[in-house]
Design an enzyme around this catalytic site. Structure first.
Site, PDB file in Angstrom:
ATOM      1  N   GLY A  96      48.807 -57.537  26.203  1.00  0.00           N
ATOM      2  CA  GLY A  96      48.294 -58.877  26.511  1.00  0.00           C
ATOM      3  C   GLY A  96      49.311 -59.991  26.380  1.00  0.00           C
ATOM      4  N   LEU A  97      50.598 -59.636  26.274  1.00  0.00           N
ATOM      5  CA  LEU A  97      51.618 -60.676  26.107  1.00  0.00           C
ATOM      6  C   LEU A  97      52.428 -60.907  27.378  1.00  0.00           C
ATOM      7  CD1 LEU A  97      52.774 -59.871  22.453  1.00  0.00           C
ATOM      8  CD2 LEU A  97      51.068 -61.535  23.234  1.00  0.00           C
ATOM      9  N   GLY A  98      51.960 -60.373  28.497  1.00  0.00           N
ATOM     10  CA  GLY A  98      52.563 -60.720  29.785  1.00  0.00           C
ATOM     11  C   GLY A  98      53.914 -60.078  30.047  1.00  0.00           C
ATOM     12  N   SER A  99      54.150 -58.882  29.472  1.00  0.00           N
ATOM     13  CA  SER A  99      55.476 -58.273  29.685  1.00  0.00           C
ATOM     14  C   SER A  99      55.715 -57.981  31.165  1.00  0.00           C
ATOM     15  CB  SER A  99      55.641 -57.004  28.850  1.00  0.00           C
ATOM     16  OG  SER A  99      54.807 -55.992  29.339  1.00  0.00           O
ATOM     17  N   SER A 100      54.680 -57.531  31.854  1.00  0.00           N
ATOM     18  CA  SER A 100      54.846 -57.202  33.272  1.00  0.00           C
ATOM     19  C   SER A 100      55.064 -58.477  34.096  1.00  0.00           C
ATOM     20  CB  SER A 100      53.596 -56.445  33.734  1.00  0.00           C
ATOM     21  OG  SER A 100      53.497 -56.469  35.119  1.00  0.00           O
ATOM     22  N   ALA A 102      56.269 -61.337  33.012  1.00  0.00           N
ATOM     23  CA  ALA A 102      57.586 -61.895  32.683  1.00  0.00           C
ATOM     24  C   ALA A 102      58.679 -61.129  33.411  1.00  0.00           C
ATOM     25  CB  ALA A 102      57.811 -61.842  31.172  1.00  0.00           C
ATOM     26  N   ASP A 141      49.152 -65.488  34.711  1.00  0.00           N
ATOM     27  CA  ASP A 141      50.257 -65.000  33.875  1.00  0.00           C
ATOM     28  C   ASP A 141      51.612 -65.328  34.497  1.00  0.00           C
ATOM     29  OD1 ASP A 141      48.160 -63.894  32.490  1.00  0.00           O
ATOM     30  OD2 ASP A 141      49.079 -61.929  32.261  1.00  0.00           O
TER      31      ASP A 141
END
Ligand code: PMV
Length: 305
Positions: A96-100, A102, A141
């Site tokens: 849920g931290l937006g790695s994809s 980003a 995102d």
């Protein structure tokens, strides 16, 4: 060689409901994805990342490129292919931290250039890339990872929000990764099977997002935290919370201004709104409940070098 980096993100309010037309408020966090690229002979795209080292021939259909590298290959192909791309990240993946997102944004910045925060062309390219693996992505995102800071997202576009500089987030992981597309699909089934109940919750979240924007403007962390906690109740009602999330929300609620899951839920991370007065106590509380946790700025810089 060209390079760009973009931050991960947290959703302060509005996840899931944003896929169904409400607004959302997001912030960039202090963890980043860095992408570098250099020319490669022929039209192939080579991607090196924590997921491995793969080469996509120019003739290979985008749908058969392994999902972890597909968005980067998509961006590289929009620039004509023939690129060797490396991805480095300190954003935890699948929580849920937006790695994809980003990664898509940093790839767009490095490969297509124009790495200015909020550059519309980079955001659009990043969203096309993200949709090769998650077709229903709202775009919130990618906007947050590109723009940085705190943003209000609505109807496919975003604007910067004022945010109190003293606010930060404690980010605590349940230790369980999720697949966003699966959780979003199950929420859609619920929305279709009980449209009236879902519609009422959506209206409530839309109101909370508006109230939270006002709380950000006036720097009222107590009110903002309360709105986040109410948003968590709505997320629990649509079935995306779970025992691990509930445990961390309970642990963080008393010491912080308010806590909720961030992103798709069913695993992933919990965020708690804090400032200097309660960050250490909140970190202790979630670690005491078994989580790995860190403190992040609320509103890191967006796409850039
Ligand atoms: O868990 P993440 O970081 O993939 O966030 C998903 C956010 C959703 O609102 C559930 C989906 C979306 O596209 O906005």
């Amino acid at each position: 060689m060209r390079a760009a980096s973009a931050p991960g993100k947290a959703i302060l309010l509005g996840e899931h409901f944003v896929v169904h037309g409400t607004g959302a408020i997001l912030c960039a966090i202090g963890r980043r994805v860095r992408v570098t690229c250099s020319p490669l002979g022929g039209g192939a795209v080579r991607v090196r990342s924590a997921y491995g080292d793969g080469v996509a021939a120019a003739s290979e259909a985008i749908s058969s490129v392994p999902a972890h590298h597909r968005p980067v290959v998509q961006v590289a192909r929009e620039a004509g292919g023939g690129l060797d791309v490396s991805v480095e990240s300190d954003v935890p993946a699948g929580v849920g931290l937006g790695s994809s997102s980003a990664c898509c944004v940093a790839a767009a910045g490095a490969i297509l250039g124009g790495a200015a925060p909020g550059a519309p062309a980079a955001i659009a390219a990043a969203l096309r890339a993200e949709r090769t693996v998650f077709a229903a992505a709202s775009g919130a995102d990618t906007a947050a990872c590109a723009a940085g800071g705190v943003i209000s997202f609505s109807g496919g576009s975003h604007e910067a929000c004022e945010a109190p500089a003293r606010a930060s987030l404690v980010v605590a992981s349940t230790g369980r990764a999720h697949t966003t597309a699966d959780v979003v699909a199950s929420v859609r089934r619920r929305a279709e099977s009980d449209a009236a109940a879902f519609g009422a919750l959506r209206e409530r979240v839309a109101g909370l997002v508006g109230d939270a924007r006002a709380a950000l403007r006036s720097g009222d962390l107590v009110a903002l935290g309360r709105h986040m906690a109410e948003n968590q109740e709505c997320l629990a009602r649509i079935g995306v919370s779970d025992a691990g999330i509930d445990r961390l929300v309970r642990a963080a609620s008393a010491p912080s201004y308010g806590a909720k899951l961030t992103g798709a839920g069913r695993g992933g991370c919990v965020i708690a709104l804090v400032d200097e007065s309660n960050s250490a106590r909140t970190l202790d509380a979630v670690r005491g409940a078994g989580a790995e946790a860190f403190e992040s700025v609320m509103g890191a810089r967006g796409l850039g070098a």
